[in-house]
Design an enzyme around this catalytic site. Structure first.
Site, mmCIF file in Angstrom:
data_model
loop_
_atom_site.group_PDB
_atom_site.id
_atom_site.type_symbol
_atom_site.label_atom_id
_atom_site.label_comp_id
_atom_site.label_asym_id
_atom_site.label_seq_id
_atom_site.Cartn_x
_atom_site.Cartn_y
_atom_site.Cartn_z
ATOM 1 N N CYS A 132 -11.050 -8.423 -3.892
ATOM 2 C CA CYS A 132 -10.585 -9.815 -3.833
ATOM 3 C C CYS A 132 -9.790 -10.207 -5.072
ATOM 4 O O CYS A 132 -10.355 -10.696 -6.058
ATOM 5 C CB CYS A 132 -11.792 -10.729 -3.675
ATOM 6 S SG CYS A 132 -13.016 -10.064 -2.531
ATOM 7 N N SER A 134 -5.987 -11.377 -4.598
ATOM 8 C CA SER A 134 -4.923 -12.328 -4.256
ATOM 9 C C SER A 134 -5.438 -13.744 -4.034
ATOM 10 O O SER A 134 -6.570 -13.951 -3.587
ATOM 11 C CB SER A 134 -4.198 -11.869 -2.987
ATOM 12 O OG SER A 134 -3.691 -10.579 -3.151
ATOM 13 N N GLY A 139 0.252 -13.678 -5.758
ATOM 14 C CA GLY A 139 0.318 -12.472 -4.925
ATOM 15 C C GLY A 139 0.895 -11.349 -5.756
ATOM 16 O O GLY A 139 0.170 -10.616 -6.437
ATOM 17 N N ASN A 248 -3.292 1.299 -8.263
ATOM 18 C CA ASN A 248 -2.394 2.451 -8.390
ATOM 19 C C ASN A 248 -2.841 3.575 -7.459
ATOM 20 O O ASN A 248 -2.016 4.276 -6.864
ATOM 21 C CB ASN A 248 -2.383 2.979 -9.832
ATOM 22 C CG ASN A 248 -1.583 2.088 -10.763
ATOM 23 O OD1 ASN A 248 -0.808 1.244 -10.304
ATOM 24 N ND2 ASN A 248 -1.772 2.259 -12.058
ATOM 25 N N GLN A 287 20.152 15.630 24.771
ATOM 26 C CA GLN A 287 20.289 15.948 23.348
ATOM 27 C C GLN A 287 20.232 14.685 22.484
ATOM 28 O O GLN A 287 19.700 14.719 21.368
ATOM 29 C CB GLN A 287 21.603 16.692 23.097
ATOM 30 C CG GLN A 287 21.607 17.370 21.750
ATOM 31 C CD GLN A 287 22.881 18.141 21.497
ATOM 32 O OE1 GLN A 287 23.988 17.612 21.642
ATOM 33 N NE2 GLN A 287 22.734 19.390 21.135
ATOM 34 N N GLY A 348 11.541 -0.063 28.370
ATOM 35 C CA GLY A 348 10.808 -1.313 28.646
ATOM 36 C C GLY A 348 9.310 -1.137 28.470
ATOM 37 O O GLY A 348 8.604 -2.069 28.040
ATOM 38 N N GLU A 371 -1.045 -4.451 -1.087
ATOM 39 C CA GLU A 371 -1.226 -3.555 -2.251
ATOM 40 C C GLU A 371 0.093 -3.373 -3.015
ATOM 41 O O GLU A 371 0.427 -2.281 -3.457
ATOM 42 C CB GLU A 371 -1.852 -2.232 -1.816
ATOM 43 C CG GLU A 371 -3.265 -2.459 -1.299
ATOM 44 C CD GLU A 371 -4.165 -1.261 -1.443
ATOM 45 O OE1 GLU A 371 -3.940 -0.435 -2.342
ATOM 46 O OE2 GLU A 371 -5.127 -1.183 -0.659
HETATM 47 C C1 LIG Z 1 -3.039 -8.397 6.150
HETATM 48 C C2 LIG Z 1 -3.157 -8.550 4.662
HETATM 49 C C3 LIG Z 1 -4.238 -7.991 3.993
HETATM 50 C C4 LIG Z 1 -4.380 -8.154 2.611
HETATM 51 N N1 LIG Z 1 -5.502 -7.667 1.983
HETATM 52 C C5 LIG Z 1 -5.719 -7.983 0.689
HETATM 53 C C6 LIG Z 1 -6.955 -7.654 0.058
HETATM 54 O O1 LIG Z 1 -7.853 -7.049 0.657
HETATM 55 N N2 LIG Z 1 -7.169 -8.046 -1.215
HETATM 56 C C7 LIG Z 1 -6.218 -8.740 -1.931
HETATM 57 O O2 LIG Z 1 -6.495 -9.060 -3.074
HETATM 58 N N3 LIG Z 1 -5.034 -9.063 -1.363
HETATM 59 C C8 LIG Z 1 -4.760 -8.701 -0.071
HETATM 60 N N4 LIG Z 1 -3.575 -9.048 0.509
HETATM 61 C C9 LIG Z 1 -2.568 -9.776 -0.252
HETATM 62 C C10 LIG Z 1 -1.330 -8.956 -0.548
HETATM 63 O O3 LIG Z 1 -1.607 -7.980 -1.506
HETATM 64 C C11 LIG Z 1 -0.208 -9.929 -0.948
HETATM 65 O O4 LIG Z 1 0.181 -10.637 0.205
HETATM 66 C C12 LIG Z 1 0.964 -9.224 -1.581
HETATM 67 O O5 LIG Z 1 0.626 -8.711 -2.835
HETATM 68 C C13 LIG Z 1 2.172 -10.130 -1.718
HETATM 69 O O6 LIG Z 1 1.840 -11.358 -2.299
HETATM 70 P P1 LIG Z 1 2.338 -12.726 -1.630
HETATM 71 O O7 LIG Z 1 1.945 -12.682 -0.217
HETATM 72 O O8 LIG Z 1 1.859 -13.843 -2.460
HETATM 73 O O9 LIG Z 1 3.927 -12.637 -1.683
HETATM 74 P P2 LIG Z 1 4.853 -13.054 -2.930
HETATM 75 O O10 LIG Z 1 4.342 -12.445 -4.182
HETATM 76 O O11 LIG Z 1 5.077 -14.521 -2.908
HETATM 77 O O12 LIG Z 1 6.200 -12.316 -2.551
HETATM 78 C C14 LIG Z 1 7.130 -12.826 -1.600
HETATM 79 C C15 LIG Z 1 8.408 -11.973 -1.679
HETATM 80 O O13 LIG Z 1 8.990 -12.099 -2.990
HETATM 81 C C16 LIG Z 1 9.180 -10.828 -3.549
HETATM 82 N N5 LIG Z 1 8.986 -10.922 -5.013
HETATM 83 C C17 LIG Z 1 8.006 -11.570 -5.693
HETATM 84 N N6 LIG Z 1 8.167 -11.414 -6.999
HETATM 85 C C18 LIG Z 1 9.276 -10.638 -7.177
HETATM 86 C C19 LIG Z 1 9.981 -10.129 -8.303
HETATM 87 N N7 LIG Z 1 9.564 -10.349 -9.557
HETATM 88 N N8 LIG Z 1 11.084 -9.359 -8.083
HETATM 89 C C20 LIG Z 1 11.511 -9.099 -6.839
HETATM 90 N N9 LIG Z 1 10.888 -9.563 -5.735
HETATM 91 C C21 LIG Z 1 9.800 -10.323 -5.896
HETATM 92 C C22 LIG Z 1 8.127 -9.938 -2.892
HETATM 93 O O14 LIG Z 1 8.498 -8.567 -2.945
HETATM 94 C C23 LIG Z 1 8.124 -10.483 -1.470
HETATM 95 O O15 LIG Z 1 9.160 -9.901 -0.729
HETATM 96 C C24 LIG Z 1 -3.387 -8.862 1.887
HETATM 97 C C25 LIG Z 1 -2.292 -9.404 2.564
HETATM 98 C C26 LIG Z 1 -2.180 -9.281 3.923
HETATM 99 C C27 LIG Z 1 -1.003 -9.922 4.626
#
Ligand SMILES: Cc1cc2nc3c(=O)[nH]c(=O)nc-3n(C[C@H](O)[C@H](O)[C@H](O)COP(=O)(O)OP(=O)(O)OC[C@H]3O[C@@H](n4cnc5c(N)ncnc54)[C@H](O)[C@@H]3O)c2cc1C
Length: 388
Positions: A132, A134, A139, A248, A287, A348, A371
Site C-alpha cells: 500500500c 499509492s 502515484g 525494482n 501468408q 468478429g 508498479e
Molecule cells: C489496477 C491497479 C492496481 C494497482 N495496484 C497498486 C498496489 O497494489 N499498490 C500501490 O501502491 N499502487 C497500486 N496501483 C497504483 C499505480 O501504481 C499507479 O496508478 C501508478 O503508479 C501511476 O500513478 P497515477 O495513477 O497517480 O498516475 P500519475 O502519476 O498521475 O501519472 C499520469 C500520467 O503522467 C505521467 N507522468 C507523471 N509524472 C511524469 C513525469 N515526471 N514525466 C513524464 N511523465 C509523467 C505518467 O507516466 C502517466 O502517463 C495500482 C493501480 C491500478 C490501476
C-alpha cells in the site's frame, strides 16, 4: 575462454526442476483457473476456493524458506509461476505476483526475525498480502504520500487514505507506507505492517476496472490506526528504501505477468487460425496471416529473454535495475500489441466475450500503468545510460 562460453547456458534453457515446476503450475492453471476465468472477470471477484488452492500448491510463498513453511525456491521460480498463471488469467497472475515479489520479498529482506517468524509461515499457507503505497495525490510521485504516522505510546497512529490497492479485498496483511516526519520529505517514510481488523483501519470502495477485473483494487482508510513499533518493516525513516527496492524487483513480476498474457494470446491464436476457414481454407494458410503470427511469436520470445534475464540477474545478486525497467516497458507494450493482433485474427469473434482474447486485450492495458508507468521506467533507463 572456451570454458566460459561452455558454462553460460541459454537464457530460456530451464533447469529440470524449473521445467517441472513451470509445467505443474501451467497444468494447474489450465485445470483449475481456466474454467473460472470468464465468470471471475464478469463478476469482478476472485474465487475464494481458488485462492485456497493456490496456497495448497505452494504458489503463495515460493521464496519463503522451508524453515518458515514455504517452498524454499527462487525469485526465478516466482517469475515462472506468474507467467504460467497469467497465460490463463492475468488476474490470478497479479494476485500471486504481489504476494511473492512484493510482500514475501519485502519481509525476507527487511523483516526482523520476529516479523519473519510471525508472518512468513502465514503468508506461505493462508494469508494474502497487499502493498500500500499509492494515494489519490501521489502515484508516479510516490514519495509525496500524505498518510501520516504520529508516535503514540509504544506505537504509531496512522491516518490517511491509500488508493488502488491490489488484493485489498482478500488480504489480511498490509504493508503500509506512511510519513512520520513530512518536514524530512521522503526520509520520513516508514513501512508498517497492518493486520486486517486493526482498529481504525478499513477497506473502502472497490474499483470497477477495464481489465484484470477479478483482481480486487480498493481504497484503504486509516483513522488513528495504532500500529506497534514491532510492526515496523525495516528502519524508521527508511521506508522509501523498502519501497524502491521492492518495486525494482516487483516490476520483473509484472514483466512475467505480461509475458504470460502474450503467450496465452498467441496460444489461442495459433489454435483458432488453424480451425477458422475462409475462401475455402484455414486462415492460417494465408501468408498475410502467417506473417502476423510470426511477428507475435518474435515479440513473445524477445519479451521472455528480457524477463528471464532480469530475474536471473536478480537471483545472481548482479545489478538488474535497467534490465528490469526495460523488461517492464517491452513486456507491457508487447502484451497490448499481441493481444490486439489476437483480436484482429479472431475477427468478429475476437470482439465478444464468448472467446478469450477480448479479455486478454483488456487485461493487457494495466501493464503500462502499475508498479511505475512506462514513462517512469523510461526515466530510470535514461538516467542509467546518462550516468545521472
Ligand atoms: C489496477 C491497479 C492496481 C494497482 N495496484 C497498486 C498496489 O497494489 N499498490 C500501490 O501502491 N499502487 C497500486 N496501483 C497504483 C499505480 O501504481 C499507479 O496508478 C501508478 O503508479 C501511476 O500513478 P497515477 O495513477 O497517480 O498516475 P500519475 O502519476 O498521475 O501519472 C499520469 C500520467 O503522467 C505521467 N507522468 C507523471 N509524472 C511524469 C513525469 N515526471 N514525466 C513524464 N511523465 C509523467 C505518467 O507516466 C502517466 O502517463 C495500482 C493501480 C491500478 C490501476
Amino acid at each position: 575462454m572456451s570454458q566460459t562460453i561452455g558454462a553460460a547456458p541459454a537464457l530460456t534453457r530451464l533447469a529440470e526442476d524449473e521445467v517441472i515446476f513451470r509445467d505443474s503450475v501451467y497444468e494447474f492453471a489450465d485445470r483449475e483457473v481456466r474454467p473460472l476465468a470468464r465468470e471471475m472477470d464478469e463478476h469482478g471477484k476472485m474465487s475464494p476456493g481458488l485462492i485456497a488452492k493456490l496456497f495448497e500448491m505452494g504458489m503463495m510463498g515460493v521464496e519463503v524458506p522451508e524453515s518458515y513453511g514455504g517452498a524454499g525456491a527462487t525469485f526465478f521460480h516466482s517469475v515462472l509461476a506468474i507467467e504460467a498463471l497469467s497465460r490463463v488469467d492475468p488476474s490470478v497472475g497479479v494476485l500471486v505476483d504481489v504476494q511473492n515479489t512484493l510482500i514475501v520479498n519485502a519481509l525476507l529482506k527487511w523483516g526482523s526475525e520476529d516479523i519473519k517468524r510471525r508472518y512468513l509461515p502465514r503468508l506461505a499457507t493462508s494469508t494474502v498480502g497487499a502493498y500500500c503505497l499509492s494515494e489519490a495525490g501521489s502515484g508516479s510521485d510516490a514519495f509525496a504520500l500524505a498518510t501520516r504516522a504520529v508516535e503514540s505510546g509504544d506505537g504509531y497512529a496512522l491516518t490517511g487514505r491509500k488508493l488502488w490497492i491490489t488484493n485489498a479485498n482478500e488480504a489480511d496483511l498490509f504493508i503500509v507506507f506512511a510519513n512520520i516526519n513530512p518536514e524530512a520529505g521522503y526520509r520520513g517514510i516508514t513501512a508498517f505492517l497492518v493486520e486486517r481488523g486493526t482498529r481504525g483501519f478499513s477497506v473502502g470502495k472497490k474499483e470497477d476496472k477495464l481489465g484484470i477485473r477479478a483482481s480486487s483494487t480498493c481504497e484503504l482508510l486509516f483513522e488513528d490506526c495504532i500500529v506497534a513499533k514491532s510492526h515496523i518493516l525495516g528502519e524508521v525513516g527508511k521506508g522509501y528504501k523498502v519501497a524502491i527496492e521492492t518495486l525494482n524487483e516487483g516490476r520483473i513480476g509484472i514483466g512475467a505477468q505480461m509475458l504470460g498474457l502474450s503467450q496465452g494470446a498467441l496460444d489461442h491464436t495459433v489454435k483458432y487460425i488453424k480451425e477458422r476457414k475462409q475462401f475455402g481454407k484455414p486462415i492460417a494458410d494465408f501468408q498475410g496471416v502467417q506473417f502476423q503470427l510470426a511477428r507475435m511469436a518474435i515479440d513473445v520470445e524477445a519479451t521472455r529473454l528480457l524477463v528471464y534475464n532480469s530475474a536471473r540477474l536478480r537471483d545472481a545478486g548482479l545489478p538488474f535495475l535497467t534490465e528490469a525497467a526495460m523488461c517492464k516497458v517491452v513486456s507491457s507494450e508487447v502484451a497490448e500489441r499481441v493481444a490486439s493482433m489476437a483480436v484482429n485474427l479472431y475477427g468478429g469473434y475476437g470482439f465478444v466475450k464468448d472467446y478469450p482474447v477480448e479479455k486478454l486485450y483488456r487485461d493487457a492495458k494495466i501493464g503500462q500503468i502499475y508498479e511505475g508507468t512506462t514513462n517512469m521506467q523510461l526515466m530510470t533507463i535514461a538516467k542509467q545510460i546518462l550516468g545521472n
